[in-house]
Scaffold this motif. Structure first.
Motif: not given
Length: 150
Positions: A28-55
């Motif tokens: 996930x990290x390699x694909x997301x960064x290689x395709x220049x997608x900076x969305x925190x929902x894919x890369x940031x555990x702290x941010x993602x922990x506060x979403x409805x998905x929790x990760x």
């Protein structure tokens, strides 16, 4: 040749692909960064922990590529000219690190090419499932396929 020629597909058939793959955080990290997608929902555990998905969510375009990739050996390996398009792509359930994805392909339609007599067009519906049997990805794909050599 692992793939099938145009004539080898029957409308309505469903192909269960034996190969499965567990998605890792590295994928996930390699694909997301290689395709220049900076969305925190894919890369940031702290941010993602506060979403409805929790990760973190796995990048949906990675999921699409994986599902189609799981189908290649049984369908188009060495027998396709190229993809003509993807339609009606859906992601009804999220994919997370550690999910194991399997795929099936339904042959929706096939027709001979009007401009290329040695080729035909096959319409596939690819579906990806997680380890709980939930559909995580579905798409329609049109492939230009070679006919069997004469």
């Amino acid at each position: 040749m692992a793939g099938r020629w145009f004539e080898g597909f029957s409308e309505g058939e469903v192909i269960e692909h034996a190969t499965r793959r567990t998605v890792t955080e590295t994928d996930n990290v390699l694909y997301t960064t290689m395709t220049m997608n900076p969305a925190a929902i894919h890369l940031d555990h702290d941010y993602s922990s506060k979403t409805e998905f929790g990760k973190p969510l796995v990048n949906s375009v990675f999921t699409l590529g994986l599902v189609v990739g799981l189908s290649v050996g049984d369908t188009t390996l060495g027998t396709t000219v190229g993809n003509l398009g993807f339609e009606d792509v859906k992601f009804p359930k999220p994919v997370f690190h550690g999910d194991t994805i399997r795929a099936e392909t339904e042959v929706l339609a096939r027709r001979e090419s009007k401009s290329r007599p040695t080729q035909g067009i096959v319409t596939f519906v690819h579906r990806g499932f997680n380890q709980r049997g939930e559909v995580v990805c579905e798409c329609r794909r049109l492939a230009l396929m070679m006919k069997a050599p004469a």
